[in-house]
Design a protein around this motif. Sequence first.
Motif, mmCIF file in Angstrom:
data_model
loop_
_atom_site.group_PDB
_atom_site.id
_atom_site.type_symbol
_atom_site.label_atom_id
_atom_site.label_comp_id
_atom_site.label_asym_id
_atom_site.label_seq_id
_atom_site.Cartn_x
_atom_site.Cartn_y
_atom_site.Cartn_z
ATOM 1 N N ILE A 2 0.845 -1.185 0.000
ATOM 2 C CA ILE A 2 0.000 0.000 0.000
ATOM 3 C C ILE A 2 0.882 1.238 0.000
ATOM 4 C CG2 ILE A 2 -1.622 1.342 1.394
ATOM 5 C CD1 ILE A 2 -2.893 -1.263 2.259
ATOM 6 N N LYS A 3 0.527 2.193 -0.849
ATOM 7 C CA LYS A 3 1.193 3.491 -0.846
ATOM 8 C C LYS A 3 0.330 4.437 -0.020
ATOM 9 C CE LYS A 3 3.365 2.920 -5.308
ATOM 10 N NZ LYS A 3 3.599 3.477 -6.635
ATOM 11 N N VAL A 4 0.976 5.226 0.818
ATOM 12 C CA VAL A 4 0.249 6.169 1.667
ATOM 13 C C VAL A 4 0.700 7.578 1.303
ATOM 14 C CG1 VAL A 4 -0.276 6.896 4.014
ATOM 15 C CG2 VAL A 4 0.151 4.471 3.541
ATOM 16 N N LEU A 5 -0.233 8.366 0.775
ATOM 17 C CA LEU A 5 0.034 9.782 0.549
ATOM 18 C C LEU A 5 -0.115 10.450 1.907
ATOM 19 C CD1 LEU A 5 -1.849 10.523 -2.786
ATOM 20 C CD2 LEU A 5 0.544 9.944 -2.440
ATOM 21 N N ALA A 15 -1.857 8.491 12.375
ATOM 22 C CA ALA A 15 -2.709 7.412 12.888
ATOM 23 C C ALA A 15 -2.815 6.266 11.885
ATOM 24 C CB ALA A 15 -4.100 7.955 13.230
ATOM 25 N N ILE A 16 -2.889 6.591 10.610
ATOM 26 C CA ILE A 16 -2.965 5.547 9.577
ATOM 27 C C ILE A 16 -1.683 4.729 9.559
ATOM 28 C CG2 ILE A 16 -2.932 5.182 7.064
ATOM 29 C CD1 ILE A 16 -5.748 5.578 8.250
ATOM 30 N N LEU A 17 -0.537 5.398 9.629
ATOM 31 C CA LEU A 17 0.736 4.672 9.632
ATOM 32 C C LEU A 17 0.830 3.747 10.841
ATOM 33 C CD1 LEU A 17 3.335 7.323 8.427
ATOM 34 C CD2 LEU A 17 1.995 5.695 7.087
ATOM 35 N N GLU A 18 0.395 4.219 11.992
ATOM 36 C CA GLU A 18 0.391 3.381 13.197
ATOM 37 C C GLU A 18 -0.516 2.171 13.000
ATOM 38 O OE1 GLU A 18 -0.583 5.631 16.718
ATOM 39 O OE2 GLU A 18 0.979 7.112 16.267
ATOM 40 N N ASN A 24 0.729 -5.156 10.666
ATOM 41 C CA ASN A 24 1.771 -5.762 9.826
ATOM 42 C C ASN A 24 1.484 -5.645 8.332
ATOM 43 O OD1 ASN A 24 3.345 -6.647 12.086
ATOM 44 N ND2 ASN A 24 1.806 -8.255 12.394
ATOM 45 N N VAL A 25 1.007 -4.484 7.926
ATOM 46 C CA VAL A 25 0.724 -4.221 6.518
ATOM 47 C C VAL A 25 1.914 -3.464 5.935
ATOM 48 C CG1 VAL A 25 -0.802 -3.033 4.897
ATOM 49 C CG2 VAL A 25 -1.757 -4.133 6.935
ATOM 50 N N PHE A 111 -11.131 -2.442 6.045
ATOM 51 C CA PHE A 111 -11.815 -3.049 4.900
ATOM 52 C C PHE A 111 -10.974 -2.870 3.628
ATOM 53 C CE2 PHE A 111 -15.152 -1.617 7.846
ATOM 54 C CZ PHE A 111 -15.639 -2.871 8.201
ATOM 55 N N PHE A 112 -10.273 -1.765 3.535
ATOM 56 C CA PHE A 112 -9.448 -1.495 2.362
ATOM 57 C C PHE A 112 -8.248 -2.422 2.300
ATOM 58 C CE2 PHE A 112 -6.047 0.896 0.188
ATOM 59 C CZ PHE A 112 -6.678 1.163 -1.012
ATOM 60 N N ILE A 113 -7.594 -2.648 3.422
ATOM 61 C CA ILE A 113 -6.389 -3.491 3.399
ATOM 62 C C ILE A 113 -6.723 -4.954 3.194
ATOM 63 C CG2 ILE A 113 -4.953 -1.867 4.672
ATOM 64 C CD1 ILE A 113 -5.366 -3.445 7.189
ATOM 65 N N ASP A 114 -7.975 -5.329 3.425
ATOM 66 C CA ASP A 114 -8.385 -6.717 3.233
ATOM 67 C C ASP A 114 -8.823 -7.011 1.804
ATOM 68 O OD1 ASP A 114 -7.806 -7.375 5.832
ATOM 69 O OD2 ASP A 114 -9.856 -7.050 6.546
#
Length: 115
Positions: A2-5, A15-18, A24-25, A111-114
């Motif tokens: 996953i790329k995080v802007l 919070a998203i990075l945490e 473990n994504v 739900f997105f990471i799944d």
Amino acid sequence: MIKVLYHGSCSKSKAILEHLDENNVAFEIIDFIEQPLSPMEIRTLLKKLNAGVQELIRKNDKLYKEKFAAKQHSDEEWINVLSENPSLIQRPILIKGPIAMIGRPVENVRFFIDK
């Protein structure tokens, strides 16, 4: 992966990075303030988000209220404004292959990471 802007001073981005770390994504951080998106990259992002440019604009941002709220812009003009003023882009944004989402609230990320 996953790329995080990401924006370093944004609590939601942190919070998203945490959350991704705790689950473990694997992710790659893209600081879009330091490396602004080109107009083409914004168009591609909008397609992945399945969203219009208006949904990408942070309308509560001080810069938006002071410089842009009273102006009418076409979608293409807004894309250029966002490229030149990356702080106006909603954040964080997660990108996974052909799809993307604005990472708020953090609970929706599960739900997105799944997918």
